[in-house]
Design an enzyme around this catalytic site. Structure first.
Site, PDB file in Angstrom:
ATOM      1  N   ASP A 150       0.832  -1.206   0.000  1.00  0.00           N
ATOM      2  CA  ASP A 150       0.000   0.000   0.000  1.00  0.00           C
ATOM      3  C   ASP A 150       0.866   1.256   0.000  1.00  0.00           C
ATOM      4  OD1 ASP A 150      -2.282   1.505   0.005  1.00  0.00           O
ATOM      5  OD2 ASP A 150      -2.844   1.077   2.076  1.00  0.00           O
ATOM      6  N   ASN A 204     -10.465  -2.717  -6.370  1.00  0.00           N
ATOM      7  CA  ASN A 204      -9.643  -1.804  -7.180  1.00  0.00           C
ATOM      8  C   ASN A 204     -10.246  -1.471  -8.551  1.00  0.00           C
ATOM      9  OD1 ASN A 204      -6.466  -3.105  -5.946  1.00  0.00           O
ATOM     10  ND2 ASN A 204      -7.578  -1.272  -5.310  1.00  0.00           N
TER      11      ASN A 204
HETATM   12  C1  FPP Z   1      -1.585   0.186  -3.411  1.00  0.00           C
HETATM   13  O1  FPP Z   1      -1.166   1.512  -3.494  1.00  0.00           O
HETATM   14  C2  FPP Z   1      -1.119  -0.634  -4.515  1.00  0.00           C
HETATM   15  C3  FPP Z   1      -1.905  -1.251  -5.446  1.00  0.00           C
HETATM   16  C4  FPP Z   1      -3.368  -1.166  -5.455  1.00  0.00           C
HETATM   17  C5  FPP Z   1      -1.362  -2.055  -6.541  1.00  0.00           C
HETATM   18  C6  FPP Z   1      -0.028  -2.711  -6.304  1.00  0.00           C
HETATM   19  C7  FPP Z   1       0.570  -2.969  -7.615  1.00  0.00           C
HETATM   20  C8  FPP Z   1       1.888  -2.956  -7.889  1.00  0.00           C
HETATM   21  C9  FPP Z   1       2.944  -2.769  -6.892  1.00  0.00           C
HETATM   22  C10 FPP Z   1       2.323  -3.119  -9.314  1.00  0.00           C
HETATM   23  C11 FPP Z   1       2.007  -4.412  -9.999  1.00  0.00           C
HETATM   24  C12 FPP Z   1       2.302  -5.609  -9.212  1.00  0.00           C
HETATM   25  C13 FPP Z   1       2.951  -6.713  -9.609  1.00  0.00           C
HETATM   26  C14 FPP Z   1       2.972  -7.882  -8.705  1.00  0.00           C
HETATM   27  C15 FPP Z   1       3.693  -6.836 -10.868  1.00  0.00           C
HETATM   28  P1  FPP Z   1      -2.293   2.639  -3.617  1.00  0.00           P
HETATM   29  O2  FPP Z   1      -2.455   2.943  -5.061  1.00  0.00           O
HETATM   30  O3  FPP Z   1      -3.531   2.184  -2.937  1.00  0.00           O
HETATM   31  O4  FPP Z   1      -1.614   3.812  -2.864  1.00  0.00           O
HETATM   32  P2  FPP Z   1      -2.361   4.957  -2.007  1.00  0.00           P
HETATM   33  O5  FPP Z   1      -3.065   4.277  -0.879  1.00  0.00           O
HETATM   34  O6  FPP Z   1      -1.231   5.795  -1.540  1.00  0.00           O
HETATM   35  O7  FPP Z   1      -3.282   5.671  -2.944  1.00  0.00           O
END
Ligand code: FPP
Length: 252
Positions: free
Chosen positions: A22, A70
């Site tokens: 996250d 998501n």
């Molecule tokens: C959360 O950060 C992250 C995600 C919803 C997606 C995670 C994806 C990756 C790291 C890239 C692809 C993964 C792989 C395994 C190749 P957020 O967007 O919720 O951050 P925020 O809470 O600060 O808005």
């Protein structure tokens, strides 16, 4: 880093670590960049953490890459995440094979865009015989979905006469989950300061140790993972028993 690493007790390693990655969006914001920049750097953290887990001898690493919830993000961000996934799986295939790491996925994969699903299934197929570590991507995953689909399948089996309701116990139920061949995680890590489970592995984390860190996912490095493992190793896992009982009968 070496010094920290040396403090890890190799006999008390979690077999399975699950991570809620996250903070990509907030990390990007602090750098004055669009959210996608955060996700791209999130992939770099995925690479680093996978590598250190394999080096340490962790058997299973499960990453929450895309939750069912998501889909409600802006379409451009969903599209970027899906492209990143395809790209990452294709780019990392050689490294996964070189390091003897098997790729698996949990979640409702049928609902992924065809290109993401294809890349993922190809990655799973190409690494299926690897034995050092299993990297599990939770994609279009939601724990409540998983539990409901297990109930449906069990109901169907009962209806068709293959199963008696008395036979349904915890072990049997686990076999209808998408994690059926994977041991429960002993350690769950969530980055970015949020202290929630967000519909992740609800059944499987019944006895997991929870570790929350303020670090945003793109900044989560080897030393942060080692710190989490050291914290885990300092805890006493009692499984409902007393400390005194543990001395005699519980294997960590
Ligand atoms: C959360 O950060 C992250 C995600 C919803 C997606 C995670 C994806 C990756 C790291 C890239 C692809 C993964 C792989 C395994 C190749 P957020 O967007 O919720 O951050 P925020 O809470 O600060 O808005």
């Amino acid at each position: 880093m070496e010094a920290l690493n040396n403090h890890i007790d190799p006999t008390k390693l979690p077999r399975h670590i699950a991570i809620i990655m996250d903070g990509n969006g907030r990390w990007a914001k602090t750098h004055g960049k669009p959210r996608v920049f955060g996700h791209k750097n999130g992939v770099t953290a995925v690479r680093e953490v996978t590598e250190i887990c394999a080096e340490l001898g962790i058997e299973y690493l499960t990453l929450y890459a895309f939750s069912t919830e998501n889909w409600s993000r802006p379409p451009s961000e969903v599209g970027a995440l899906m492209s990143l996934l395809v790209e990452a799986v294709r780019n990392e295939l050689k490294t996964l094979n070189k390091n003897n790491i098997r790729l698996q996925a949990i979640g409702d994969l049928d609902k992924l865009p065809a290109s993401s699903r294809k890349a993922l299934l190809e990655g799973i197929e190409a690494t299926r015989n690897n034995t050092r570590m299993t990297l599990v991507l939770a994609l279009n995953y939601s724990s409540r979905w998983e539990i409901v689909q297990a109930c449906r399948q069990i109901g169907q089996q009962i209806k068709e006469g293959h199963l008696n309701p008395e036979e349904v116990d915890e072990q049997l139920f686990s076999r209808f989950l998408s994690t059926k061949d994977i041991p429960d995680p002993e350690l769950l890590i969530r980055t970015s300061g949020e202290q929630r489970i967000s519909n992740y592995l609800l059944w499987q984390i019944a006895y997991a140790e929870l570790y929350f860190t303020e670090v945003f996912w793109p900044d989560f490095k080897k030393e942060n993972l080692i710190e989490a493992i050291l914290d885990y190793q300092r805890r006493e896992r009692r499984f409902g028993k007393t400390s005194e009982q543990l001395v005699t009968d519980v294997k960590f």
